[in-house]
Design an enzyme around this catalytic site. Structure first.
Site, mmCIF file in Angstrom:
data_model
loop_
_atom_site.group_PDB
_atom_site.id
_atom_site.type_symbol
_atom_site.label_atom_id
_atom_site.label_comp_id
_atom_site.label_asym_id
_atom_site.label_seq_id
_atom_site.Cartn_x
_atom_site.Cartn_y
_atom_site.Cartn_z
ATOM 1 N N GLU A 1 1.181 7.082 6.933
ATOM 2 C CA GLU A 1 2.285 6.579 6.096
ATOM 3 C C GLU A 1 2.090 6.964 4.633
ATOM 4 O OE1 GLU A 1 4.188 2.577 7.886
ATOM 5 O OE2 GLU A 1 2.283 2.275 6.877
ATOM 6 N N HIS B 1 8.930 3.340 8.682
ATOM 7 C CA HIS B 1 8.689 2.472 9.839
ATOM 8 C C HIS B 1 7.458 2.976 10.599
ATOM 9 C CE1 HIS B 1 9.571 -0.411 12.906
ATOM 10 N NE2 HIS B 1 9.391 0.523 13.807
ATOM 11 N N SER C 1 0.825 -1.221 0.000
ATOM 12 C CA SER C 1 0.000 0.000 0.000
ATOM 13 C C SER C 1 0.856 1.268 0.000
ATOM 14 C CB SER C 1 -0.978 0.007 1.184
ATOM 15 O OG SER C 1 -0.298 0.159 2.399
HETATM 16 C C1 GRF Z 1 4.053 -0.534 6.736
HETATM 17 O O1 GRF Z 1 3.401 -0.332 7.957
HETATM 18 C C2 GRF Z 1 5.505 -0.140 6.827
HETATM 19 O O2 GRF Z 1 5.732 0.946 7.672
HETATM 20 C C3 GRF Z 1 6.128 -1.373 7.425
HETATM 21 O O3 GRF Z 1 5.449 -2.432 6.780
HETATM 22 C C4 GRF Z 1 4.139 -2.031 6.402
HETATM 23 C C5 GRF Z 1 4.005 -2.300 4.943
HETATM 24 O O4 GRF Z 1 2.719 -2.091 4.455
HETATM 25 N N1 GRF Z 1 7.554 -1.340 7.250
HETATM 26 P P1 GRF Z 1 2.426 -2.044 2.901
HETATM 27 O O5 GRF Z 1 3.013 -3.324 2.286
HETATM 28 O O6 GRF Z 1 3.089 -0.824 2.335
HETATM 29 O O7 GRF Z 1 0.951 -2.010 2.760
#
Ligand code: GRF
Length: 193
Positions: free
Chosen positions: A173, A108, A14
């Site tokens: 994020e 992160h 995502s």
């Molecule tokens: C996210 O929460 C990122 O911060 C962590 O792993 C997750 C990945 O989610 N390192 P996605 O695959 O981007 O949906």
């Protein structure tokens, strides 16, 4: 000049998708040249394909050094400027990092240096603290470590469950990674002048 980036994922993708969407929406001078995963069945690979982006699977069956040789090949083949880790659940070795210092970014789901590791959200949740957040940083040889580019706090409310809290973290994020990436590209551009 167009900045060429590669994205590494392990799962849902995502964050990768959000970055691609921001670039396209803003018509930003950034090209996502490939999306690669250490897991052949990562859902994000399908998303990338649907968006017309080249994909690759990086195999760790012969160990980390062999896998990083494959990543290095992708780096050279696509001639990328920057590698973006977006939910990539593998540690990058010091060797690889030192060849590309300042050119690998990571996101992160906690306020580093707090709660590093694969369970940043759960570890925060169990800690009983009031707030956590999201960190985008430059990768160094240690896990979830390196110069911080941007952080944004996310508070836990009394109504939150771990699921609603996690949803809030991901929403942050999906905005923060692109903002940090964009501003870092500006910094690199200034430095190159
Ligand atoms: C996210 O929460 C990122 O911060 C962590 O792993 C997750 C990945 O989610 N390192 P996605 O695959 O981007 O949906």
């Amino acid at each position: 000049m167009i900045t060429r980036i590669g994205i590494l994922i392990s799962g849902r993708g995502s964050n990768m998708e959000a970055i691609v969407d921001h670039i396209r929406k803003e018509n930003a001078p950034v090209e996502v040249c490939f999306v690669a995963s250490d897991r052949a069945n990562a859902a994000g690979l399908e998303i990338a394909k649907r968006k017309g982006i080249s994909t690759a699977v990086v195999s760790y069956k012969d160990g980390r050094a062999a896998a990083e040789t494959e990543i290095e090949k992708l780096w050279q083949t696509y001639n990328i400027d920057l590698l973006v880790l977006a939910g990539y659940m593998r540690l990058i070795t010091g060797d690889f990092v030192s060849r590309h210092e300042g050119r690998i970014l990571n996101i992160h789901p906690a306020m580093l240096p707090k709660f590093p590791g694969a369970h940043g959200i759960e570890d925060f949740w169990k800690s009983g603290e009031d707030s956590s957040g999201v960190t985008v940083h430059i990768v160094d040889a240690e896990m979830d470590h390196g110069p911080i580019l941007m952080q944004e706090e996310v508070a836990r409310t009394p109504e939150d469950t771990i699921d609603t809290f996690e949803t809030k973290i991901h929403a942050v994020e999906h905005q923060l990674y692109w903002r940090a990436l964009k501003s870092y590209l500006q910094t690199l551009k200034q430095e190159a002048k």
